[in-house]
Motif scaffolding. Sequence first.
Motif, PDB file in Angstrom:
ATOM      1  N   GLN A  12      15.328 103.285   9.895  1.00  0.00           N
ATOM      2  CA  GLN A  12      15.505 103.758   8.531  1.00  0.00           C
ATOM      3  C   GLN A  12      14.763 105.062   8.264  1.00  0.00           C
ATOM      4  OE1 GLN A  12      14.363 100.624   5.927  1.00  0.00           O
ATOM      5  NE2 GLN A  12      16.162  99.378   6.362  1.00  0.00           N
ATOM      6  N   GLY A  13      13.567 105.200   8.781  1.00  0.00           N
ATOM      7  CA  GLY A  13      12.783 106.392   8.503  1.00  0.00           C
ATOM      8  C   GLY A  13      13.230 107.598   9.311  1.00  0.00           C
ATOM      9  N   ASN A  14      13.944 107.398  10.390  1.00  0.00           N
ATOM     10  CA  ASN A  14      14.300 108.496  11.283  1.00  0.00           C
ATOM     11  C   ASN A  14      15.498 109.312  10.797  1.00  0.00           C
ATOM     12  OD1 ASN A  14      12.220 107.619  12.878  1.00  0.00           O
ATOM     13  ND2 ASN A  14      13.540 106.561  14.349  1.00  0.00           N
ATOM     14  N   ASN A  15      16.517 108.633  10.270  1.00  0.00           N
ATOM     15  CA  ASN A  15      17.756 109.337   9.930  1.00  0.00           C
ATOM     16  C   ASN A  15      18.206 108.940   8.518  1.00  0.00           C
ATOM     17  OD1 ASN A  15      20.126 110.723   9.917  1.00  0.00           O
ATOM     18  ND2 ASN A  15      20.915 109.851  11.822  1.00  0.00           N
ATOM     19  N   PRO A  16      18.107 109.846   7.543  1.00  0.00           N
ATOM     20  CA  PRO A  16      18.496 109.484   6.171  1.00  0.00           C
ATOM     21  C   PRO A  16      20.018 109.438   5.958  1.00  0.00           C
ATOM     22  CG  PRO A  16      17.756 111.748   6.252  1.00  0.00           C
ATOM     23  CD  PRO A  16      17.514 111.169   7.623  1.00  0.00           C
ATOM     24  N   TYR A  17      20.797 109.910   6.895  1.00  0.00           N
ATOM     25  CA  TYR A  17      22.254 109.934   6.751  1.00  0.00           C
ATOM     26  C   TYR A  17      22.934 108.700   7.331  1.00  0.00           C
ATOM     27  CZ  TYR A  17      21.257 114.791   5.755  1.00  0.00           C
ATOM     28  OH  TYR A  17      20.756 115.930   5.214  1.00  0.00           O
ATOM     29  N   MET A  18      22.164 107.814   7.949  1.00  0.00           N
ATOM     30  CA  MET A  18      22.755 106.657   8.625  1.00  0.00           C
ATOM     31  C   MET A  18      23.345 105.654   7.632  1.00  0.00           C
ATOM     32  SD  MET A  18      23.526 105.936  11.492  1.00  0.00           S
ATOM     33  CE  MET A  18      23.274 105.163  13.032  1.00  0.00           C
ATOM     34  N   MET A  19      22.678 105.409   6.513  1.00  0.00           N
ATOM     35  CA  MET A  19      23.173 104.426   5.543  1.00  0.00           C
ATOM     36  C   MET A  19      24.480 104.875   4.886  1.00  0.00           C
ATOM     37  SD  MET A  19      22.808 101.471   4.644  1.00  0.00           S
ATOM     38  CE  MET A  19      21.365 100.535   4.333  1.00  0.00           C
ATOM     39  N   PRO A  20      24.609 106.118   4.418  1.00  0.00           N
ATOM     40  CA  PRO A  20      25.914 106.544   3.881  1.00  0.00           C
ATOM     41  C   PRO A  20      27.019 106.514   4.941  1.00  0.00           C
ATOM     42  CG  PRO A  20      24.217 108.053   3.154  1.00  0.00           C
ATOM     43  CD  PRO A  20      23.579 107.136   4.153  1.00  0.00           C
ATOM     44  N   LEU A  21      26.659 106.803   6.180  1.00  0.00           N
ATOM     45  CA  LEU A  21      27.637 106.737   7.269  1.00  0.00           C
ATOM     46  C   LEU A  21      28.126 105.299   7.459  1.00  0.00           C
ATOM     47  CD1 LEU A  21      29.108 108.190   9.601  1.00  0.00           C
ATOM     48  CD2 LEU A  21      27.158 107.565  11.039  1.00  0.00           C
ATOM     49  N   MET A  22      27.206 104.349   7.402  1.00  0.00           N
ATOM     50  CA  MET A  22      27.584 102.936   7.546  1.00  0.00           C
ATOM     51  C   MET A  22      28.471 102.476   6.389  1.00  0.00           C
ATOM     52  SD  MET A  22      26.688 101.728  10.322  1.00  0.00           S
ATOM     53  CE  MET A  22      27.203 100.116   9.896  1.00  0.00           C
ATOM     54  N   MET A  23      28.156 102.936   5.190  1.00  0.00           N
ATOM     55  CA  MET A  23      28.990 102.588   4.037  1.00  0.00           C
ATOM     56  C   MET A  23      30.404 103.145   4.222  1.00  0.00           C
ATOM     57  SD  MET A  23      27.193 100.694   2.168  1.00  0.00           S
ATOM     58  CE  MET A  23      27.891 100.680   0.551  1.00  0.00           C
ATOM     59  N   GLY A  24      30.501 104.347   4.722  1.00  0.00           N
ATOM     60  CA  GLY A  24      31.815 104.945   4.980  1.00  0.00           C
ATOM     61  C   GLY A  24      32.587 104.171   6.026  1.00  0.00           C
ATOM     62  N   VAL A  25      31.914 103.731   7.091  1.00  0.00           N
ATOM     63  CA  VAL A  25      32.564 102.934   8.136  1.00  0.00           C
ATOM     64  C   VAL A  25      33.061 101.612   7.553  1.00  0.00           C
ATOM     65  CG1 VAL A  25      32.135 101.647  10.268  1.00  0.00           C
ATOM     66  CG2 VAL A  25      31.337 103.999  10.057  1.00  0.00           C
ATOM     67  N   MET A  26      32.286 101.006   6.669  1.00  0.00           N
ATOM     68  CA  MET A  26      32.709  99.744   6.061  1.00  0.00           C
ATOM     69  C   MET A  26      33.930  99.934   5.157  1.00  0.00           C
ATOM     70  SD  MET A  26      29.011  97.951   5.359  1.00  0.00           S
ATOM     71  CE  MET A  26      29.650  97.011   4.026  1.00  0.00           C
ATOM     72  N   VAL A  27      33.974 101.035   4.408  1.00  0.00           N
ATOM     73  CA  VAL A  27      35.115 101.306   3.527  1.00  0.00           C
ATOM     74  C   VAL A  27      36.375 101.524   4.363  1.00  0.00           C
ATOM     75  CG1 VAL A  27      36.099 102.987   1.933  1.00  0.00           C
ATOM     76  CG2 VAL A  27      33.770 102.171   1.597  1.00  0.00           C
ATOM     77  N   VAL A  28      36.260 102.289   5.436  1.00  0.00           N
ATOM     78  CA  VAL A  28      37.418 102.527   6.313  1.00  0.00           C
ATOM     79  C   VAL A  28      37.857 101.225   6.967  1.00  0.00           C
ATOM     80  CG1 VAL A  28      38.134 103.688   8.446  1.00  0.00           C
ATOM     81  CG2 VAL A  28      36.881 104.958   6.699  1.00  0.00           C
ATOM     82  N   GLY A  29      36.905 100.394   7.381  1.00  0.00           N
ATOM     83  CA  GLY A  29      37.240  99.094   7.970  1.00  0.00           C
ATOM     84  C   GLY A  29      37.970  98.207   6.976  1.00  0.00           C
ATOM     85  N   PHE A  30      37.490  98.162   5.730  1.00  0.00           N
ATOM     86  CA  PHE A  30      38.182  97.393   4.691  1.00  0.00           C
ATOM     87  C   PHE A  30      39.615  97.877   4.517  1.00  0.00           C
ATOM     88  CE2 PHE A  30      34.787  95.416   1.787  1.00  0.00           C
ATOM     89  CZ  PHE A  30      35.104  94.156   2.255  1.00  0.00           C
ATOM     90  N   TYR A  31      39.801  99.176   4.509  1.00  0.00           N
ATOM     91  CA  TYR A  31      41.137  99.731   4.308  1.00  0.00           C
ATOM     92  C   TYR A  31      42.081  99.273   5.413  1.00  0.00           C
ATOM     93  CZ  TYR A  31      44.993 102.977   3.963  1.00  0.00           C
ATOM     94  OH  TYR A  31      46.249 103.514   3.877  1.00  0.00           O
ATOM     95  N   PHE A  32      41.671  99.422   6.670  1.00  0.00           N
ATOM     96  CA  PHE A  32      42.567  99.091   7.768  1.00  0.00           C
ATOM     97  C   PHE A  32      42.717  97.597   8.015  1.00  0.00           C
ATOM     98  CE2 PHE A  32      41.881 103.552   8.957  1.00  0.00           C
ATOM     99  CZ  PHE A  32      43.207 103.923   9.133  1.00  0.00           C
ATOM    100  N   LEU A  33      41.741  96.808   7.624  1.00  0.00           N
ATOM    101  CA  LEU A  33      41.824  95.373   7.878  1.00  0.00           C
ATOM    102  C   LEU A  33      42.380  94.571   6.713  1.00  0.00           C
ATOM    103  CD1 LEU A  33      38.461  94.814   9.769  1.00  0.00           C
ATOM    104  CD2 LEU A  33      40.757  94.946  10.726  1.00  0.00           C
ATOM    105  N   MET A  34      42.278  95.089   5.489  1.00  0.00           N
ATOM    106  CA  MET A  34      42.713  94.296   4.343  1.00  0.00           C
ATOM    107  C   MET A  34      43.741  94.995   3.463  1.00  0.00           C
ATOM    108  SD  MET A  34      39.146  92.548   3.229  1.00  0.00           S
ATOM    109  CE  MET A  34      39.903  91.268   2.276  1.00  0.00           C
ATOM    110  N   ILE A  35      43.496  96.202   3.070  1.00  0.00           N
ATOM    111  CA  ILE A  35      44.350  96.862   2.084  1.00  0.00           C
ATOM    112  C   ILE A  35      45.677  97.288   2.698  1.00  0.00           C
ATOM    113  CG2 ILE A  35      44.531  98.853   0.536  1.00  0.00           C
ATOM    114  CD1 ILE A  35      41.445  98.650   0.253  1.00  0.00           C
ATOM    115  N   ARG A  36      45.640  97.934   3.844  1.00  0.00           N
ATOM    116  CA  ARG A  36      46.874  98.437   4.466  1.00  0.00           C
ATOM    117  C   ARG A  36      47.858  97.311   4.827  1.00  0.00           C
ATOM    118  NH1 ARG A  36      47.364 101.930   9.879  1.00  0.00           N
ATOM    119  NH2 ARG A  36      49.416 102.785   9.508  1.00  0.00           N
ATOM    120  N   PRO A  37      47.413  96.211   5.468  1.00  0.00           N
ATOM    121  CA  PRO A  37      48.365  95.122   5.745  1.00  0.00           C
ATOM    122  C   PRO A  37      48.969  94.519   4.484  1.00  0.00           C
ATOM    123  CG  PRO A  37      46.411  94.853   7.087  1.00  0.00           C
ATOM    124  CD  PRO A  37      46.129  95.952   6.119  1.00  0.00           C
ATOM    125  N   GLN A  38      48.190  94.435   3.409  1.00  0.00           N
ATOM    126  CA  GLN A  38      48.708  93.895   2.155  1.00  0.00           C
ATOM    127  C   GLN A  38      49.780  94.811   1.567  1.00  0.00           C
ATOM    128  OE1 GLN A  38      48.012  90.936   0.996  1.00  0.00           O
ATOM    129  NE2 GLN A  38      49.328  91.153  -0.777  1.00  0.00           N
TER     130      GLN A  38
END
Length: 118
Positions: A12-38
């Motif tokens: 956490q202390g080393n890279n301040p951009y890692m958390m927003p990057l993880m949030m972006g990966v989760m949003v993209v994952g939600f899109y491809f796994l749930m929203i697009r098939p629906q």
Amino acid sequence: MLTLFLQATTAQGNNPYMMPLMMGVMVVGFYFLMIRPQMRKQKQEKKFQEDLKVGSRVVLTSGLHGRIAQIQEDGIVIETLSGKLKFEKAAISREFTATRFGDKATADKKEVTETEKK
């Protein structure tokens, strides 16, 4: 994806951009796994309802089997053994002929009508 999450939590202390990057990966994952098939399923259902024809045998979501007698703007009239009933288009679950007999049934019907014409 799990390894990225573990890296984000341990460093956490080393890279301040890692958390927003993880949030972006989760949003993209939600899109491809749930929203697009629906969305794809909704398009298929809408196309199925538009392709319905008079005379098609269908099964409703309630389990009622019947033949389409009329297609109206606000619904569909289904002819059953007990008479004619009006339902919404959304109540049609599937086409009975295609699911039970496959494409062979429609091909056999075409052959029978062509031989009757001769």
